[in-house]
Design an enzyme around this catalytic site. Structure first.
Site, PDB file in Angstrom:
ATOM      1  N   ARG A  64       0.844  -1.204   0.000  1.00 16.79           N
ATOM      2  CA  ARG A  64       0.000   0.000   0.000  1.00 16.79           C
ATOM      3  C   ARG A  64       0.870   1.241   0.000  1.00 16.79           C
ATOM      4  O   ARG A  64       1.740   1.382   0.864  1.00 16.79           O
ATOM      5  CB  ARG A  64      -0.921   0.020   1.220  1.00 16.79           C
ATOM      6  CG  ARG A  64      -2.011  -1.002   1.103  1.00 16.79           C
ATOM      7  CD  ARG A  64      -3.015  -0.892   2.199  1.00 16.79           C
ATOM      8  NE  ARG A  64      -3.845  -2.083   2.152  1.00 16.79           N
ATOM      9  CZ  ARG A  64      -4.694  -2.435   3.094  1.00 16.79           C
ATOM     10  NH1 ARG A  64      -4.830  -1.688   4.171  1.00 16.79           N
ATOM     11  NH2 ARG A  64      -5.406  -3.522   2.976  1.00 16.79           N
TER      12      ARG A  64
ATOM     13  N   SER B 193      -7.883  -0.702   0.716  1.00 19.37           N
ATOM     14  CA  SER B 193      -8.884  -0.927   1.743  1.00 19.37           C
ATOM     15  C   SER B 193      -9.548   0.352   2.231  1.00 19.37           C
ATOM     16  O   SER B 193     -10.089   1.114   1.451  1.00 19.37           O
ATOM     17  CB  SER B 193      -8.246  -1.688   2.899  1.00 19.37           C
ATOM     18  OG  SER B 193      -9.228  -2.042   3.834  1.00 19.37           O
ATOM     19  N   HIS B 194      -9.422   0.614   3.533  1.00 18.02           N
ATOM     20  CA  HIS B 194     -10.107   1.737   4.158  1.00 18.02           C
ATOM     21  C   HIS B 194      -9.345   3.052   3.973  1.00 18.02           C
ATOM     22  O   HIS B 194      -9.823   4.100   4.382  1.00 18.02           O
ATOM     23  CB  HIS B 194     -10.244   1.461   5.648  1.00 18.02           C
ATOM     24  CG  HIS B 194      -8.918   1.149   6.269  1.00 18.02           C
ATOM     25  ND1 HIS B 194      -8.262  -0.029   6.019  1.00 18.02           N
ATOM     26  CD2 HIS B 194      -8.107   1.864   7.069  1.00 18.02           C
ATOM     27  CE1 HIS B 194      -7.099  -0.014   6.656  1.00 18.02           C
ATOM     28  NE2 HIS B 194      -6.978   1.121   7.295  1.00 18.02           N
TER      29      HIS B 194
ATOM     30  N   ASP C 297     -16.289  -0.950   4.082  1.00 16.08           N
ATOM     31  CA  ASP C 297     -15.141  -0.095   3.767  1.00 16.08           C
ATOM     32  C   ASP C 297     -14.848  -0.041   2.272  1.00 16.08           C
ATOM     33  O   ASP C 297     -15.634  -0.514   1.460  1.00 16.08           O
ATOM     34  CB  ASP C 297     -13.910  -0.583   4.539  1.00 16.08           C
ATOM     35  CG  ASP C 297     -13.384  -1.893   3.992  1.00 16.08           C
ATOM     36  OD1 ASP C 297     -14.199  -2.673   3.463  1.00 16.08           O
ATOM     37  OD2 ASP C 297     -12.168  -2.143   4.085  1.00 16.08           O
TER      38      ASP C 297
ATOM     39  N   ASP D 292     -12.946  -1.661   0.153  1.00 13.51           N
ATOM     40  CA  ASP D 292     -12.957  -2.883  -0.666  1.00 13.51           C
ATOM     41  C   ASP D 292     -13.963  -3.918  -0.187  1.00 13.51           C
ATOM     42  O   ASP D 292     -13.928  -5.069  -0.628  1.00 13.51           O
ATOM     43  CB  ASP D 292     -11.556  -3.486  -0.748  1.00 13.51           C
ATOM     44  CG  ASP D 292     -10.997  -3.865   0.612  1.00 13.51           C
ATOM     45  OD1 ASP D 292     -11.407  -3.253   1.611  1.00 13.51           O
ATOM     46  OD2 ASP D 292     -10.161  -4.786   0.681  1.00 13.51           O
TER      47      ASP D 292
ATOM     48  N   ASP E 233     -14.481  -5.497   2.691  1.00 16.43           N
ATOM     49  CA  ASP E 233     -14.211  -6.620   3.600  1.00 16.43           C
ATOM     50  C   ASP E 233     -14.439  -6.266   5.070  1.00 16.43           C
ATOM     51  O   ASP E 233     -14.523  -7.153   5.911  1.00 16.43           O
ATOM     52  CB  ASP E 233     -12.809  -7.222   3.375  1.00 16.43           C
ATOM     53  CG  ASP E 233     -11.689  -6.225   3.550  1.00 16.43           C
ATOM     54  OD1 ASP E 233     -11.977  -5.038   3.833  1.00 16.43           O
ATOM     55  OD2 ASP E 233     -10.515  -6.620   3.395  1.00 16.43           O
ATOM     56  N   ARG E 234     -14.545  -4.979   5.387  1.00 12.84           N
ATOM     57  CA  ARG E 234     -14.802  -4.603   6.788  1.00 12.84           C
ATOM     58  C   ARG E 234     -16.288  -4.319   6.990  1.00 12.84           C
ATOM     59  O   ARG E 234     -17.004  -4.048   6.032  1.00 12.84           O
ATOM     60  CB  ARG E 234     -14.027  -3.339   7.162  1.00 12.84           C
ATOM     61  CG  ARG E 234     -12.537  -3.518   7.102  1.00 12.84           C
ATOM     62  CD  ARG E 234     -11.851  -2.289   7.641  1.00 12.84           C
ATOM     63  NE  ARG E 234     -10.405  -2.490   7.638  1.00 12.84           N
ATOM     64  CZ  ARG E 234      -9.561  -1.844   8.418  1.00 12.84           C
ATOM     65  NH1 ARG E 234     -10.004  -0.933   9.256  1.00 12.84           N
ATOM     66  NH2 ARG E 234      -8.270  -2.080   8.355  1.00 12.84           N
TER      67      ARG E 234
ATOM     68  N   SER F  48     -10.255  -4.761  14.012  1.00 13.56           N
ATOM     69  CA  SER F  48     -10.219  -3.723  12.976  1.00 13.56           C
ATOM     70  C   SER F  48     -11.439  -3.820  12.047  1.00 13.56           C
ATOM     71  O   SER F  48     -11.311  -3.658  10.848  1.00 13.56           O
ATOM     72  CB  SER F  48      -8.925  -3.820  12.178  1.00 13.56           C
ATOM     73  OG  SER F  48      -8.753  -5.139  11.685  1.00 13.56           O
TER      74      SER F  48
ATOM     75  N   LYS G 147     -11.939 -11.554   5.086  1.00 12.24           N
ATOM     76  CA  LYS G 147     -13.031 -11.054   5.898  1.00 12.24           C
ATOM     77  C   LYS G 147     -14.092 -10.499   4.943  1.00 12.24           C
ATOM     78  O   LYS G 147     -13.778 -10.186   3.793  1.00 12.24           O
ATOM     79  CB  LYS G 147     -12.553 -10.026   6.903  1.00 12.24           C
ATOM     80  CG  LYS G 147     -11.803  -8.835   6.343  1.00 12.24           C
ATOM     81  CD  LYS G 147     -11.253  -8.041   7.506  1.00 12.24           C
ATOM     82  CE  LYS G 147     -10.582  -6.753   7.057  1.00 12.24           C
ATOM     83  NZ  LYS G 147      -9.191  -6.948   6.637  1.00 12.24           N
TER      84      LYS G 147
HETATM   85  C1  G16 Z   1      -5.874  -5.168   7.064  1.00 12.69           C
HETATM   86  C2  G16 Z   1      -5.692  -6.614   7.400  1.00 12.69           C
HETATM   87  C3  G16 Z   1      -6.306  -6.916   8.727  1.00 12.69           C
HETATM   88  C4  G16 Z   1      -5.741  -5.988   9.783  1.00 12.69           C
HETATM   89  C5  G16 Z   1      -5.935  -4.556   9.365  1.00 12.69           C
HETATM   90  C6  G16 Z   1      -5.230  -3.586  10.296  1.00 12.69           C
HETATM   91  O1  G16 Z   1      -7.222  -4.904   6.866  1.00 12.69           O
HETATM   92  O2  G16 Z   1      -6.283  -7.444   6.421  1.00 12.69           O
HETATM   93  O3  G16 Z   1      -6.033  -8.241   9.024  1.00 12.69           O
HETATM   94  O4  G16 Z   1      -6.360  -6.217  11.011  1.00 12.69           O
HETATM   95  O5  G16 Z   1      -5.389  -4.350   8.101  1.00 12.69           O
HETATM   96  O6  G16 Z   1      -3.872  -3.822  10.223  1.00 12.69           O
HETATM   97  P1  G16 Z   1      -2.823  -2.837  10.880  1.00 12.69           P
HETATM   98  O7  G16 Z   1      -3.229  -2.768  12.326  1.00 12.69           O
HETATM   99  O8  G16 Z   1      -1.502  -3.488  10.658  1.00 12.69           O
HETATM  100  O9  G16 Z   1      -2.978  -1.503  10.226  1.00 12.69           O
HETATM  101  P2  G16 Z   1      -7.702  -4.116   5.576  1.00 12.69           P
HETATM  102  O10 G16 Z   1      -9.189  -4.015   5.738  1.00 12.69           O
HETATM  103  O11 G16 Z   1      -6.999  -2.792   5.662  1.00 12.69           O
HETATM  104  O12 G16 Z   1      -7.261  -4.941   4.422  1.00 12.69           O
END
Ligand code: G16
Length: 543
Positions: free
Chosen positions: A22, A113-114, A277, A279, A281-282, A365, A376
């Protein structure tokens, strides 16, 4: 049309984090930056001849450009067939679903993602393996190693593919199948949940708002909630995926989904609110006047799982990431099933699900999911709640209060210190690690420390070890303070402070969360010297 070999040199910093690579869009737009990473993916996969690969993203700025580049590179690497979401759109759980359903070799997900989108926002890319889940660390490390030793990449110079029309075309001998992004996913949801009961619930005038936050889940929610389940038009708000998410920060938590929270706290609140969110998944689950914490949501789903037809036979086990509250552990104990504690990152759940050891997984998260896919799944969680509400006839508030009355309440909060100077963040973690050996036995405020450690996980399936996964200070009554650095940020470092306290007494289940945790917050700030070291007087976001 020919395959071109283009000279390139490695870029620093292409190591995937918690969930893929990212970076700022501007970093991805550098000539060769995306191409290098994609070349490294294809080289790591080995022989791609005869393979099917799935491709899609959350529609954010740069999605369409990246899809064309990846298709042209896939053709150059001999991939036989690419399945691409129409318009380049596929939610992350939908990619996982399509990989599994079509027996694909793997998939490429384009999303940050978010994280905010747009020309000044973020972009991301990750590889998912044939079980539909994020590539494990041994693969992401191999991809990273390749990025550091590249001198060229291969790409077809064929004209761009039309992404907007469903159907099959060819690109330098490779089949490109543009698919409906919702169809396979909606069919899977229909097999897991009692759609008739949910339809009847809406038929009785049940009111809901689903906030798509201008991101990818809008089309899925509209097709399923308004289309199949018959909720009235307008149930889904911010339902068009936009390149900049309409300016939303598509992170479904009470801070970023403030509009939905205000509505749910207002005088004419609907019965149920939810958000997803960037994408898809949240998820965030909201009742009238109550936002359900992701940790509680996992525990409540686990306790009521058999209400959904796809889980009627019961669940095999639960897994949660280490910083997620221990609410689910109590349910697992009552059900007589195992609860696994893994590092942060959905990729750590894959082996447990593949081995049939767990059915449900969740993270603090705002991530919840099950073995129906290997990501997720935001909309899945929302449908699970709808199924529970329809089958029980109870409100969100009732389900939550009754759960706490039965299992006790795990007060829980996360404090984020975002975009902190990276060196200061590292120094904070180092200083904390140095203190760990002396913490056990100390009295801190009203608590006594039982254990101070840096979480190490040994995967029970393949015995791989992940160390340095978060500093834990665990009190004798089970209360916890956890510190870790985020692996998904793109600016400086983000320090995450997680706080948890258990309360058995139902008379004390309706305190303000921050008040209930205030003495743990004070201990955490004093032990870590967070304010002095980061120069921040308060967290940037509290959820
Ligand atoms: C990603 C991961 C999750 C993780 C989250 C936060 O979510 O897939 O498993 O819990 O990031 O990670 P960090 O605390 O390292 O920022 P997503 O929804 O951003 O793909």
């Amino acid at each position: 049309m020919t395959i071109q070999t283009v000279a390139t040199t490695p870029f620093a910093g292409q190591r995937p984090g918690t969930s893929g690579l990212r970076k700022k869009v501007t970093e991805f737009q550098q000539p060769g930056y995306l191409e290098n990473f994609v070349e490294a993916i294809f080289l790591s996969l080995g022989d791609c001849n005869g393979r099917t690969v799935v491709l899609g993203g959350d529609g954010r700025y740069f999605n369409r450009d990246a899809i064309q580049t990846i298709l042209h590179m896939a053709a150059a690497h001999g991939v036989a067939r690419m399945l691409v979401g129409q318009g380049g759109i596929l939610s992350t759980p939908a990619v996982s679903c399509v990989i599994r359903k079509h027996g694909a070799f793997g998939g490429i997900v384009l999303s940050a993602s978010h994280n905010p989108g747009g020309p000044d926002g973020d972009f991301g890319i990750k590889y998912n393996i044939e079980n539909g889940g994020p590539a494990p660390e041994k693969i992401t490390e191999a991809i990273f190693a390749r990025t550091q030793a590249l001198s060229s990449y291969r790409i077809s110079d064929a004209p761009p593919v039309n992404l907007d029309e469903i159907g099959t075309t060819t690109l330098d001998g490779m089949q490109v199948e543009v698919i409906d992004p919702v169809l396979d996913y909606a069919e899977l949801m229909g097999r897991l949940f009692d759609f008739d009961a949910i339809r009847a619930l809406f038929g009785r005038g049940f009111r809901m708002k689903f906030d798509g936050m201008g991101a990818v889940s809008g089309p899925y929610a509209k097709a399923i909630i308004e289309g199949v389940l018959g909720a009235p038009g307008g149930t889904v708000i911010n339902g068009e995926p936009l390149e900049d998410f309409g300016g939303h920060h598509p992170d479904p938590n009470p801070v970023n989904a403030a509009e939905l929270i205000a509505l749910m706290n207002g005088p004419d609140a609907p019965d149920f609110g939810a958000a997803s969110d960037g994408d898809g998944d949240r998820n965030m689950i909201v009742g009238r006047g109550i936002a359900v914490t992701p940790s509680d949501s996992l525990a409540i789903i686990a306790a009521n799982a058999t209400l959904a037809p796809g889980y009627a036979a019961g669940i095999k086990g639960i897994a949660r990431s280490m910083p997620t509250s221990m609410a689910a552990d109590r349910v697992a104990e009552a059900l007589g099933i195992a609860c696994y504690e893994t590092p942060t990152g959905w990729k750590y759940f894959g082996n447990l699900m593949d081995a049939g050891m767990v059915t449900l997984c969740g993270e603090e998260s705002y991530g919840t999911g099950s073995s129906h896919v290997r990501e997720k799944d935001g909309l899945w969680a929302v449908l699970f709640w709808l199924n529970m509400l329809a089958a029980s006839g109870k409100s969100v508030e009732q389900l939550v209060s009754e759960h706490w009355a039965r299992f006790g309440r795990n007060y829980y909060s996360r404090h984020d210190y975002e975009a902190v100077d990276a060196l200061a963040a590292d120094a904070t973690m180092t200083a904390l690690r140095d203190k760990l050996p002396t913490l056990a036995g100390q009295t801190l405020g009203e608590y006594r420390v039982a254990l101070g450690d840096d979480f190490v996980y040994t995967d029970p399936v393949d015995h791989s070890v992940a160390s340095r996964q978060g500093v834990r200070i665990i009190m004798t009554d089970g209360s916890r303070i956890v510190f870790r650095l985020s692996g998904t940020g793109t600016e400086g470092a983000t320090v995450r402070l997680y706080l948890e306290r258990y309360e058995a007494d139902p008379a004390r289940h309706h305190l303000d969360t921050q008040e209930a945790l205030s003495s743990l917050v004070a201990i955490a700030e004093s032990v870590s010297e967070l304010r002095q070291r980061t120069g921040r007087q308060q967290p940037s976001v509290v959820t």
